[in-house]
Design a protein around this motif. Structure first.
Motif, PDB file in Angstrom:
ATOM      1  N   LYS A   1      52.848  47.292  32.263  1.00  0.00           N
ATOM      2  CA  LYS A   1      53.608  48.380  31.865  1.00  0.00           C
ATOM      3  C   LYS A   1      54.338  49.076  33.410  1.00  0.00           C
ATOM      4  O   LYS A   1      54.947  49.710  33.458  1.00  0.00           O
ATOM      5  CB  LYS A   1      52.691  49.611  31.530  1.00  0.00           C
TER       6      LYS A   1
ATOM      7  N   ARG B   1      58.627  46.319  36.938  1.00  0.00           N
ATOM      8  CA  ARG B   1      59.853  47.150  36.871  1.00  0.00           C
ATOM      9  C   ARG B   1      60.786  46.211  37.500  1.00  0.00           C
ATOM     10  O   ARG B   1      60.291  45.112  38.278  1.00  0.00           O
ATOM     11  CB  ARG B   1      59.810  48.303  37.793  1.00  0.00           C
TER      12      ARG B   1
ATOM     13  N   PRO C   1      61.808  52.682  32.373  1.00  0.00           N
ATOM     14  CA  PRO C   1      63.200  52.666  31.550  1.00  0.00           C
ATOM     15  C   PRO C   1      62.936  53.509  30.354  1.00  0.00           C
ATOM     16  O   PRO C   1      62.085  53.753  29.768  1.00  0.00           O
ATOM     17  CB  PRO C   1      63.377  51.281  31.364  1.00  0.00           C
TER      18      PRO C   1
ATOM     19  N   PHE D   1      64.122  53.353  26.889  1.00  0.00           N
ATOM     20  CA  PHE D   1      64.403  52.310  25.887  1.00  0.00           C
ATOM     21  C   PHE D   1      65.386  53.075  24.904  1.00  0.00           C
ATOM     22  O   PHE D   1      65.194  54.139  24.348  1.00  0.00           O
ATOM     23  CB  PHE D   1      63.212  51.804  25.120  1.00  0.00           C
TER      24      PHE D   1
ATOM     25  N   PRO E   1      63.108  53.882  21.193  1.00  0.00           N
ATOM     26  CA  PRO E   1      61.680  54.469  21.854  1.00  0.00           C
ATOM     27  C   PRO E   1      60.638  53.869  21.129  1.00  0.00           C
ATOM     28  O   PRO E   1      59.837  53.784  21.445  1.00  0.00           O
ATOM     29  CB  PRO E   1      61.949  55.930  22.154  1.00  0.00           C
TER      30      PRO E   1
ATOM     31  N   PHE F   1      59.001  51.583  19.157  1.00  0.00           N
ATOM     32  CA  PHE F   1      59.122  49.787  19.170  1.00  0.00           C
ATOM     33  C   PHE F   1      58.659  49.507  17.808  1.00  0.00           C
ATOM     34  O   PHE F   1      59.016  48.187  17.503  1.00  0.00           O
ATOM     35  CB  PHE F   1      58.237  49.288  20.181  1.00  0.00           C
TER      36      PHE F   1
ATOM     37  N   LYS G   1      61.090  47.862  15.610  1.00  0.00           N
ATOM     38  CA  LYS G   1      61.420  46.468  15.684  1.00  0.00           C
ATOM     39  C   LYS G   1      60.474  45.469  15.172  1.00  0.00           C
ATOM     40  O   LYS G   1      60.747  44.425  15.318  1.00  0.00           O
ATOM     41  CB  LYS G   1      61.232  46.061  17.494  1.00  0.00           C
TER      42      LYS G   1
END
Length: 190
Positions: free
Chosen positions: A8, A11, A175, A177, A180, A182, A185
Motif C-alpha cells: 500500500k 508509489r 492515487p 483510482f 475506487p 476494486f 473488477k
C-alpha cells in the motif's frame, strides 16, 4: 515494514534526493527481484544498474521523448515539470533496467516478458520496504534502439522496463483510482 503495508505504501516517486543508494541496498533489491516467480523456473531475467554518464545520456534521450509526448499539453508548468523529470529521472542517482530473454516463439517470449515483469514488481516492493523510491517506466523504451546501443544490449534480450532508484524527496499521496471499488473488477465464476 509489514508486507501489506509495503504494497500500500509503494508509489511512483518522481523526485529524488541526490543521496547515493548503497551497493548493499541495490544488491538486496536485486536479490528480491531474482526471487520472483519465473516461467519454467528459467529465471530468464538480468539487470542493468546504471549511473554516471550513461544515466545522463539516457536522460537526454528520455527528455526528447517527453518533449514530443507533452507537445499538446495545455499546462506549460506541468509540461516543463514532466520534461525536467524525464531529463534527470527525477534526480535519482541510479536507474535499474530489467531485461528478459527474447525468444522467436511468441508464447515463450511472453513467458520471459511476464517473468521479467514479476522481477520488476519485486524491485519496486523491495525498494519500498527499504524506504527507497521507484517508478515503473516504459516511456524511455520509445528510444529502444539508442538504449540498446548505449548499454550494449544484445538482440537475444528484450527490455522489460526501467526504474529510477533513490531516496524520495517525499512520498506521493495515494492515487485516486478511477474505479475506487476494486470489487467491481472481480467476476466470480462458479
Amino acid at each position: 515494514m509489514e508486507f501489506f503495508e509495503v504494497i500500500k505504501k509503494r508509489r511512483a516517486v518522481r523526485m529524488y534526493k541526490p543521496d547515493p543508494v548503497s551497493r548493499e541496498d541495490i544488491l538486496t533489491i536485486l536479490e528480491a527481484a531474482h526471487a520472483a516467480p519465473s516461467g519454467r523456473n528459467l529465471q530468464s531475467w538480468s539487470f542493468l544498474v546504471i549511473s554516471g554518464e550513461k544515466k545522463q545520456v539516457m536522460g537526454e534521450s528520455y527528455g526528447k521523448i517527453a518533449e514530443g509526448y507533452t507537445r499538446d499539453w495545455e499546462d506549460p508548468q506541468a509540461r516543463e515539470s514532466f520534461i525536467n523529470y524525464s531529463r534527470t529521472y527525477g534526480g535519482a542517482p541510479v536507474i535499474i533496467m530489467v531485461l528478459a530473454d527474447a525468444d522467436p516463439v511468441p508464447g515463450v517470449n511472453r513467458m520471459h516478458l511476464e517473468s521479467g515483469c514479476a522481477a520488476m514488481e519485486n524491485i519496486l516492493l523491495a525498494a519500498t520496504a527499504l524506504g527507497l523510491g521507484t517508478c515503473w517506466m516504459t516511456g524511455p523504451l520509445q528510444d529502444e534502439a539508442n538504449l540498446r546501443k548505449l548499454l550494449d544490449i544484445p538482440d537475444d534480450k528484450q527490455i522489460v522496463a526501467v526504474t529510477p532508484l533513490g531516496h524520495p524527496v517525499a512520498w506521493p499521496d495515494p492515487p485516486v483510482f478511477p474505479v475506487p471499488d476494486f470489487e467491481q473488477k472481480i467476476r466470480w465464476i462458479i
